[in-house]
Design a protein around this motif. Structure first.
Motif, PDB file in Angstrom:
ATOM      1  N   GLU A  33       1.743 -14.175  -3.806  1.00 50.14           N
ATOM      2  CA  GLU A  33       0.942 -13.324  -4.683  1.00 50.14           C
ATOM      3  C   GLU A  33       0.996 -11.917  -4.099  1.00 50.14           C
ATOM      4  OE1 GLU A  33      -3.698 -12.749  -6.083  1.00 50.14           O
ATOM      5  OE2 GLU A  33      -3.132 -14.546  -4.980  1.00 50.14           O
ATOM      6  N   ILE A  34       1.134 -10.922  -4.959  1.00 53.81           N
ATOM      7  CA  ILE A  34       1.260  -9.546  -4.493  1.00 53.81           C
ATOM      8  C   ILE A  34       0.071  -8.730  -4.987  1.00 53.81           C
ATOM      9  CG2 ILE A  34       2.684  -7.471  -4.489  1.00 53.81           C
ATOM     10  CD1 ILE A  34       5.077  -9.331  -5.092  1.00 53.81           C
ATOM     11  N   LEU A  35      -0.635  -8.145  -4.025  1.00 57.37           N
ATOM     12  CA  LEU A  35      -1.743  -7.246  -4.323  1.00 57.37           C
ATOM     13  C   LEU A  35      -1.278  -5.819  -4.067  1.00 57.37           C
ATOM     14  CD1 LEU A  35      -4.508  -9.203  -2.392  1.00 57.37           C
ATOM     15  CD2 LEU A  35      -3.943  -9.380  -4.820  1.00 57.37           C
ATOM     16  N   GLN A  36      -1.957  -4.851  -4.683  1.00 56.28           N
ATOM     17  CA  GLN A  36      -1.553  -3.457  -4.536  1.00 56.28           C
ATOM     18  C   GLN A  36      -2.753  -2.561  -4.277  1.00 56.28           C
ATOM     19  OE1 GLN A  36       1.049  -1.935  -7.667  1.00 56.28           O
ATOM     20  NE2 GLN A  36       1.366  -4.034  -8.370  1.00 56.28           N
ATOM     21  N   ALA A  37      -2.500  -1.506  -3.490  1.00 58.00           N
ATOM     22  CA  ALA A  37      -3.500  -0.461  -3.273  1.00 58.00           C
ATOM     23  C   ALA A  37      -2.762   0.865  -3.183  1.00 58.00           C
ATOM     24  CB  ALA A  37      -4.291  -0.726  -2.000  1.00 58.00           C
ATOM     25  N   VAL A  40       0.850  -1.194   0.000  1.00 56.53           N
ATOM     26  CA  VAL A  40       0.000   0.000   0.000  1.00 56.53           C
ATOM     27  C   VAL A  40       0.884   1.240   0.000  1.00 56.53           C
ATOM     28  CG1 VAL A  40      -1.926   1.161   1.126  1.00 56.53           C
ATOM     29  CG2 VAL A  40      -1.619  -1.304   1.463  1.00 56.53           C
ATOM     30  N   ASP A  41       0.819   1.994  -1.083  1.00 63.27           N
ATOM     31  CA  ASP A  41       1.589   3.236  -1.190  1.00 63.27           C
ATOM     32  C   ASP A  41       0.966   4.092  -2.276  1.00 63.27           C
ATOM     33  OD1 ASP A  41       3.652   5.234  -1.666  1.00 63.27           O
ATOM     34  OD2 ASP A  41       5.002   3.902  -0.582  1.00 63.27           O
ATOM     35  N   ASP A  42       0.835   5.386  -2.031  1.00 63.70           N
ATOM     36  CA  ASP A  42       0.233   6.271  -3.029  1.00 63.70           C
ATOM     37  C   ASP A  42       1.211   6.661  -4.128  1.00 63.70           C
ATOM     38  OD1 ASP A  42       1.576   7.760  -0.996  1.00 63.70           O
ATOM     39  OD2 ASP A  42       0.595   9.583  -1.687  1.00 63.70           O
ATOM     40  N   ASP A  43       2.490   6.425  -3.916  1.00 64.60           N
ATOM     41  CA  ASP A  43       3.499   6.730  -4.933  1.00 64.60           C
ATOM     42  C   ASP A  43       3.634   5.522  -5.858  1.00 64.60           C
ATOM     43  OD1 ASP A  43       6.099   6.818  -6.275  1.00 64.60           O
ATOM     44  OD2 ASP A  43       6.510   8.553  -5.001  1.00 64.60           O
ATOM     45  N   PHE A  44       3.190   5.698  -7.101  1.00 67.12           N
ATOM     46  CA  PHE A  44       3.163   4.598  -8.067  1.00 67.12           C
ATOM     47  C   PHE A  44       4.534   3.952  -8.252  1.00 67.12           C
ATOM     48  CE2 PHE A  44       3.773   3.204 -12.469  1.00 67.12           C
ATOM     49  CZ  PHE A  44       2.797   2.216 -12.557  1.00 67.12           C
ATOM     50  N   LEU A  45       5.571   4.759  -8.406  1.00 67.80           N
ATOM     51  CA  LEU A  45       6.905   4.209  -8.660  1.00 67.80           C
ATOM     52  C   LEU A  45       7.441   3.424  -7.469  1.00 67.80           C
ATOM     53  CD1 LEU A  45       8.586   7.126 -10.638  1.00 67.80           C
ATOM     54  CD2 LEU A  45       7.671   4.972 -11.532  1.00 67.80           C
ATOM     55  N   ILE A  46       7.240   3.930  -6.271  1.00 67.45           N
ATOM     56  CA  ILE A  46       7.696   3.208  -5.084  1.00 67.45           C
ATOM     57  C   ILE A  46       6.939   1.894  -4.940  1.00 67.45           C
ATOM     58  CG2 ILE A  46       7.752   3.243  -2.551  1.00 67.45           C
ATOM     59  CD1 ILE A  46       8.423   6.244  -2.784  1.00 67.45           C
ATOM     60  N   ARG A  47       5.630   1.940  -5.155  1.00 70.45           N
ATOM     61  CA  ARG A  47       4.815   0.725  -5.060  1.00 70.45           C
ATOM     62  C   ARG A  47       5.270  -0.313  -6.077  1.00 70.45           C
ATOM     63  NH1 ARG A  47       0.218   2.977  -5.933  1.00 70.45           N
ATOM     64  NH2 ARG A  47      -0.243   2.094  -7.957  1.00 70.45           N
ATOM     65  N   LYS A  48       5.481   0.098  -7.309  1.00 75.82           N
ATOM     66  CA  LYS A  48       5.924  -0.828  -8.350  1.00 75.82           C
ATOM     67  C   LYS A  48       7.320  -1.372  -8.054  1.00 75.82           C
ATOM     68  CE  LYS A  48       2.434  -0.917 -11.077  1.00 75.82           C
ATOM     69  NZ  LYS A  48       1.663  -2.123 -11.307  1.00 75.82           N
ATOM     70  N   TRP A  49       8.214  -0.509  -7.572  1.00 80.95           N
ATOM     71  CA  TRP A  49       9.571  -0.938  -7.247  1.00 80.95           C
ATOM     72  C   TRP A  49       9.551  -1.969  -6.130  1.00 80.95           C
ATOM     73  CZ3 TRP A  49      12.097  -0.288  -2.550  1.00 80.95           C
ATOM     74  CH2 TRP A  49      13.433  -0.679  -2.537  1.00 80.95           C
ATOM     75  N   LEU A  50       8.761  -1.718  -5.105  1.00 82.14           N
ATOM     76  CA  LEU A  50       8.685  -2.645  -3.985  1.00 82.14           C
ATOM     77  C   LEU A  50       8.105  -3.992  -4.425  1.00 82.14           C
ATOM     78  CD1 LEU A  50       9.197  -3.079  -1.014  1.00 82.14           C
ATOM     79  CD2 LEU A  50       6.998  -2.016  -0.525  1.00 82.14           C
ATOM     80  N   CYS A  51       7.083  -3.966  -5.249  1.00 81.21           N
ATOM     81  CA  CYS A  51       6.504  -5.208  -5.773  1.00 81.21           C
ATOM     82  C   CYS A  51       7.534  -5.979  -6.604  1.00 81.21           C
ATOM     83  CB  CYS A  51       5.269  -4.916  -6.620  1.00 81.21           C
ATOM     84  SG  CYS A  51       3.866  -4.339  -5.657  1.00 81.21           S
ATOM     85  N   LEU A  52       8.262  -5.272  -7.431  1.00 81.17           N
ATOM     86  CA  LEU A  52       9.300  -5.910  -8.244  1.00 81.17           C
ATOM     87  C   LEU A  52      10.389  -6.512  -7.365  1.00 81.17           C
ATOM     88  CD1 LEU A  52      10.417  -6.475 -11.088  1.00 81.17           C
ATOM     89  CD2 LEU A  52      11.563  -4.262 -10.972  1.00 81.17           C
ATOM     90  N   LEU A  53      10.788  -5.795  -6.342  1.00 83.05           N
ATOM     91  CA  LEU A  53      11.796  -6.285  -5.410  1.00 83.05           C
ATOM     92  C   LEU A  53      11.334  -7.575  -4.732  1.00 83.05           C
ATOM     93  CD1 LEU A  53      14.560  -5.471  -4.132  1.00 83.05           C
ATOM     94  CD2 LEU A  53      13.235  -4.409  -2.307  1.00 83.05           C
ATOM     95  N   ILE A  54      10.083  -7.604  -4.301  1.00 88.71           N
ATOM     96  CA  ILE A  54       9.530  -8.801  -3.661  1.00 88.71           C
ATOM     97  C   ILE A  54       9.478  -9.953  -4.660  1.00 88.71           C
ATOM     98  CG2 ILE A  54       7.461  -9.807  -2.617  1.00 88.71           C
ATOM     99  CD1 ILE A  54       6.884  -6.928  -1.517  1.00 88.71           C
ATOM    100  N   GLN A  55       9.017  -9.684  -5.877  1.00 90.38           N
ATOM    101  CA  GLN A  55       8.897 -10.721  -6.900  1.00 90.38           C
ATOM    102  C   GLN A  55      10.252 -11.322  -7.253  1.00 90.38           C
ATOM    103  OE1 GLN A  55       6.923  -8.436  -9.908  1.00 90.38           O
ATOM    104  NE2 GLN A  55       4.891  -9.095  -9.268  1.00 90.38           N
ATOM    105  N   GLN A  56      11.305 -10.529  -7.201  1.00 92.07           N
ATOM    106  CA  GLN A  56      12.631 -11.019  -7.574  1.00 92.07           C
ATOM    107  C   GLN A  56      13.330 -11.764  -6.442  1.00 92.07           C
ATOM    108  OE1 GLN A  56      14.666  -7.593  -9.157  1.00 92.07           O
ATOM    109  NE2 GLN A  56      13.787  -7.897 -11.179  1.00 92.07           N
ATOM    110  N   SER A  57      12.748 -11.725  -5.261  1.00 90.75           N
ATOM    111  CA  SER A  57      13.330 -12.450  -4.144  1.00 90.75           C
ATOM    112  C   SER A  57      13.214 -13.947  -4.399  1.00 90.75           C
ATOM    113  CB  SER A  57      12.598 -12.089  -2.846  1.00 90.75           C
ATOM    114  OG  SER A  57      13.003 -12.941  -1.818  1.00 90.75           O
ATOM    115  N   ARG A  58      14.287 -14.659  -4.229  1.00 88.13           N
ATOM    116  CA  ARG A  58      14.293 -16.102  -4.485  1.00 88.13           C
ATOM    117  C   ARG A  58      13.441 -16.873  -3.489  1.00 88.13           C
ATOM    118  NH1 ARG A  58      20.661 -17.087  -5.793  1.00 88.13           N
ATOM    119  NH2 ARG A  58      20.690 -15.776  -7.646  1.00 88.13           N
TER     120      ARG A  58
END
Length: 97
Positions: free
Chosen positions: A31-35, A8-26
């Protein structure tokens, strides 16, 4: 085991970066949801069972402090991680209490 994460973050770039970081974790296959604000996060939490909520503090509509308070009232609340670059220590400290 964490199977579903809500970011949950109102900053689109930070939210996307954090999701990408989580997805790349081995070690993370969740599943990642966003708001983009606390209100949308609460709406998602009404529909979905989430294991972890990662939230910003300063957001429109419902901020991270109120979001954390609402989550803690849930029958089975998810784990919560609060991230922020906000520099007002007293505001951040109120979230931790």
């Amino acid at each position: 085991m964490i199977e579903k994460i809500l970011v949950v973050d109102d900053d689109f770039l930070i939210r996307k970066w954090l999701c990408l970081l989580i997805q790349q974790s081995r070690k993370c296959h969740a599943e990642i949801l966003q708001a983009d604000n606390g209100q949308k996060a609460l709406e998602l939490l009404d529909k979905e069972t989430v294991d972890l909520v990662i939230t910003d503090i300063k957001m429109p509509l419902i901020d991270g402090v109120d979001l954390v308070r609402q989550i803690q009232k849930m029958e089975v609340p998810p784990q919560i991680a609060v991230l922020s670059a906000y520099d007002d220590y007293s505001y951040v400290r109120s979230t931790l209490k």
